[in-house]
Design a protein around this motif. Structure first.
Motif, PDB file in Angstrom:
ATOM      1  N   GLN A  58      23.049  -5.822 -52.723  1.00 13.57           N
ATOM      2  CA  GLN A  58      22.975  -4.448 -53.212  1.00 13.57           C
ATOM      3  C   GLN A  58      22.024  -4.345 -54.397  1.00 13.57           C
ATOM      4  O   GLN A  58      21.909  -5.268 -55.194  1.00 13.57           O
ATOM      5  CB  GLN A  58      24.371  -3.968 -53.655  1.00 13.57           C
ATOM      6  CG  GLN A  58      25.409  -3.962 -52.565  1.00 13.57           C
ATOM      7  CD  GLN A  58      26.222  -5.233 -52.497  1.00 13.57           C
ATOM      8  OE1 GLN A  58      25.689  -6.321 -52.631  1.00 13.57           O
ATOM      9  NE2 GLN A  58      27.523  -5.092 -52.307  1.00 13.57           N
ATOM     10  N   ILE A 202      19.360  -1.390 -50.995  1.00 15.29           N
ATOM     11  CA  ILE A 202      19.588  -2.745 -50.523  1.00 15.29           C
ATOM     12  C   ILE A 202      18.342  -3.592 -50.723  1.00 15.29           C
ATOM     13  O   ILE A 202      17.225  -3.155 -50.426  1.00 15.29           O
ATOM     14  CB  ILE A 202      19.945  -2.761 -49.015  1.00 15.29           C
ATOM     15  CG1 ILE A 202      21.089  -1.793 -48.704  1.00 15.29           C
ATOM     16  CG2 ILE A 202      20.312  -4.180 -48.568  1.00 15.29           C
ATOM     17  CD1 ILE A 202      22.438  -2.217 -49.211  1.00 15.29           C
ATOM     18  N   PRO A 245      28.985  -2.532 -50.164  1.00 12.78           N
ATOM     19  CA  PRO A 245      27.539  -2.280 -50.189  1.00 12.78           C
ATOM     20  C   PRO A 245      27.211  -0.790 -50.157  1.00 12.78           C
ATOM     21  O   PRO A 245      28.100   0.057 -49.961  1.00 12.78           O
ATOM     22  CB  PRO A 245      27.086  -2.934 -48.885  1.00 12.78           C
ATOM     23  CG  PRO A 245      28.229  -2.654 -47.955  1.00 12.78           C
ATOM     24  CD  PRO A 245      29.490  -2.732 -48.801  1.00 12.78           C
TER      25      PRO A 245
END
Length: 375
Positions: A58, A202, A245
């Motif tokens: 992340q 991400i 995430p």
């Protein structure tokens, strides 16, 4: 609004629409989608199933860069090697800071921000200091627009028996790269919001599995330990996560990745960006703007122009005038000389670049700057 910055980039409507869902990241229905993303990215990086792995994390590009440095280079206090960084841009400076604050030893290789570092300079630096274990290099430097020749630099690193960490945050998916061709690379790093044209959230590292296994215990951080990301996947499955995430961003990235493959992958994306860059570079010159780089050193991701030397010009005023015409560019610069940064990547093509040039002309005229004033 036409977004012309080097990230986050302009995205397609179907990519943005993919964010408008509620997803449980640990749900068994999402696991195959996540696994497919990891496997596709490994393949795009020239990796081989069973030998190379995709390790998501992340956060922004700085997060995945710090994680790779921590994972593959032990701390100086633990006898770790040195990290050589060619200092030819803002993101090289940031890599150096990330490494130092993680307790790693940095060797700076001075280089101008107007061209890529030469393999000869890197070879000389490696020969001068046997304690250097890694070269850390920014593939596409968005501070100025240059490209460092990662394949050529990798050949030098390989010949010297050293390792390499590649910050490909604004390069991956556009500039060519292959882990099979560059076995000296410990990690190639990128994010979801650049040349694959997804949304932020991400970071990814593609790495040789055996190198990750050997790096267990180096990181000194649970959050930034790629070896722990790897061990979690081995233990809980490749569709698993360690921590919650940005799952909607990951889902949207999967849509963007499918579009990337359908478009023709890296060669097609590079061709489109190069044409965008050419139109902007030549069109800006026709408006009297002076590019920061010579054309032979100009990368395809972002073009910088010197700010006009005119008493009525301010960068923020120019950005605001462009925004009124439907174009948004960065309101800051990373070069010593005052410049303007205009991105060439994202879901844009020649028509959008020509529209942007019309907006540039209108903004200059609004500020009372004629072609000869801008030069």
């Amino acid at each position: 609004m036409l977004l012309l910055i080097p990230g986050p980039v302009q995205t397609r409507p179907e990519v943005r629409a993919a964010m408008a869902v509620d997803i449980a990241p640990w749900d068994n229905d999402f696991a195959p989608e996540y696994i497919a993303i990891r496997e596709t990215l490994r393949d795009v990086a020239g990796g081989i199933a069973g030998r190379h792995v995709c390790l998501p994390l992340q956060g922004a590009g700085h997060f995945i860069t710090e994680a790779a440095i921590r994972t593959f280079i032990p701390a100086a206090a633990a006898g770790g090697g040195k990290l050589l960084i060619p200092m030819n841009g803002t993101y090289a400076e940031r890599m150096a800071r990330l490494a130092r604050e993680a307790g790693r030893t940095v060797v700076e290789l001075p280089a101008p921000d107007s061209r890529g570092v030469t393999p000869e300079a890197v070879a000389a630096a490696l020969a001068a200091d046997p304690a250097i274990s890694h070269l850390g290099v920014v593939y596409s430097e968005t501070g100025s627009g240059i490209v460092n020749d990662v394949p050529a630099l990798g050949a030098v690193v390989r010949a010297a028996g050293r390792r390499m960490i590649v910050d490909a945050v604004s390069a991956f998916g556009a500039l060519p790269f292959s882990l099979q061709a560059q076995p000296e690379v410990d990690a190639v790093l990128f994010t979801s919001n650049k040349c694959i044209e997804g949304l932020p959230g991400i970071g990814f590292a593609i790495c040789p599995a055996e190198r990750v296994e050997a790096a267990a215990g180096n990181a000194g951080s649970w959050s930034f330990d790629l070896a722990d990301v790897y061990s979690t996947a081995q233990r809980a499955g490749w569709g698993s996560f360690r921590f919650t995430p940005a799952v909607q961003a990951l889902h949207a990235f999967g849509v963007a990745l499918d579009i990337f493959i359908a478009e023709g992958g890296q060669p097609a994306r590079l061709a489109r960006y190069r044409e965008n860059c050419r139109i902007l570079y030549e069109g800006g010159r026709a408006l009297g703007l002076r590019p920061y780089l010579d054309w032979e050193n100009q990368g395809p991701v972002i073009v910088l122009f010197h700010q006009p030397e005119h008493p009525d010009f301010t960068l923020q005023g120019f950005v605001d005038a462009l925004k009124r015409r439907g174009v948004l560019i960065s309101n800051f610069h990373n070069t010593a000389a005052p410049t303007m940064r205009i991105g060439c990547i994202g879901h844009v093509g020649p028509d959008e670049m020509r529209f942007a040039l019309g907006a540039l002309r209108g903004a200059l005229e609004e500020l009372g700057i004629r072609q000869r004033d801008a030069a």
